[in-house]
Design a protein around this motif. Structure first.
Motif: not given
Length: 406
Positions: A2-4, A49, A51, A358, A385-386, A389-390
């Protein structure tokens, strides 16, 4: 992983006026414009996108101007549907603990359980403590009693408390929160070895905010998990805050790298200056003889010396770095600056070094214009970001208790 997205209002260009004590005129940039810039960044989080959205707590200086992060997060709870919410951090000694518990519970209701990282800390800045009328000498006791009271308040039972500082009659938390696990969502930020051990033995999970090399933070995670093991607690993973500026790859290819490096040098230097002056790190007298802050008392420079040594006027009312040295501050290992590919590699290496579960990126710091931060966030969301997320975010062996490693 997760990335905020973390954001707060910086009026960094105003420090020269403040340090000069020149209050005969207002800031060149009104504070409200900086606040609006921070809110605009927050509005990008859900559609791009991310989190979560995180806010700090600061007031009284040009640094991080968010006097109530729970208020700011409540604003975003009403503007979003999906993202989680977090504080980095709410400063517990400045709060009445019962009032803090009620505000956390109310945000939990409004967001339907999305306030998932209740980051709290003890606070450092003399100016901020003085502004709210709280003696810094009481900060550790206030922090510890606040944790006691939050634990009781979030238990779901009626509670009372009689401590050295706070005393409350039997009561219930009303309205009761939406979630029944709020205390387990509390993460603690500490800057001294003593606080780290105390909080770890209490079961607190650390929240790191870029103030030490990432590998040192990794060693602290091992210490935390060693203390936890001694208390019969399982190992944990921290959450990390890291500063980010993402640039297109064609800047390097187009021969504009020198211009980019000059800009980022200024932003990093001014961010470090802001930290030193706001927290008072530049003047040892801010900490000498102050109970609980002995670890800070070895600073030798004055605030004005830090400013003079690190920056000079650029002829437009701004600042630029004099040389590579400058004031201490955010370590390079916590700065995600570069092309999308470079940032991904740095982020992956940081997770391997620190085992964080995260990450929260802060895309605006120092004198960086908010417009630049917006473009950086959009590029990060598209190109980095994608992949993050992976990416897995495991607890690595180096972060396990020493006996377990052996």
């Amino acid at each position: 992983m997760k990335v905020n997205l973390g954001t707060g209002a910086q009026n960094s260009h105003d420090w020269e006026r403040v340090l000069a004590g020149d209050y005969s005129s207002p800031p060149a940039t009104p504070d409200w414009e900086c606040v609006q810039g921070a809110l605009a960044l927050g509005d990008l989080a859900e559609p791009l996108g991310f989190d979560g959205i995180w806010f700090p707590e600061h007031q009284g200086t040009p640094y991080g101007m968010t006097p109530n992060p729970i208020q700011a997060l409540t604003y975003f709870a009403g503007r979003t549907e999906r993202v989680s919410l977090g504080t980095f951090v709410a400063v517990a000694p400045w709060w009445n603990p019962v009032r803090l518990a009620h505000q956390i519970a109310y945000l939990d209701i409004l967001s339907k359980g999305r306030y998932t990282t209740i980051g709290i800390g003890r606070g450092v800045s003399k100016a901020e403590f003085d502004a709210v009328g709280v003696p810094r000498e009481e900060s550790r006791e206030r922090f510890n009693e606040c944790l006691d009271i939050l634990k009781l308040a979030f238990s779901g039972e009626r509670f009372s408390y009689d401590g050295e500082i706070f005393s409350f009659p039997e009561m219930s938390l009303r309205p009761a929160p939406f979630s029944d696990d709020l205390f387990s969502r509390i993460y603690s930020s500490s800057s001294t070895a003593e606080s780290l051990e105390i909080l770890s033995r209490r079961g607190m999970v650390p929240l790191f905010v870029g103030n030490k090399p990432i590998w040192d933070a990794g060693l602290e995670v091992q210490k935390v998990n060693t203390f936890r093991a001694e208390e019969g607690l399982p190992p944990c993973q921290p959450k990390n805050v890291m500063f980010m500026y993402c640039i297109p790859e064609n800047i390097r290819q187009g021969g504009l790298l020198g211009e980019f490096e000059a800009k980022t040098d200024e932003w990093i230097y001014t961010a470090n200056r802001d930290v030193n002056v706001h927290y008072g790190f530049a003047d040892a007298s801010n900490f000498k003889g102050v109970k609980g802050y002995e670890a800070y008392a070895n600073r030798e420079a004055t605030a004005t010396a830090v400013l003079a040594e690190s920056v000079q006027g650029d002829g437009t009312g701004g600042v630029k770095p004099k040389e590579k040295k400058g004031p201490p501050g955010y370590h390079a290992s916590n700065l995600l600056i570069g092309s999308p590919e470079e940032i991904f590699k740095k982020l992956k290496a940081a997770q391997e070094a620190c085992s964080f579960s995260e990450v929260t990126i802060v895309p605006q710091f120092g004198t960086m214009p908010y417009a630049d931060a917006v473009e950086s966030v959009k590029l990060f969301a598209k190109e980095v970001l994608p992949a993050v997320h992976e990416m897995e975010a495991p607890l690595h062996a180096a972060a396990l208790p020493e006996k377990v490693q052996a």
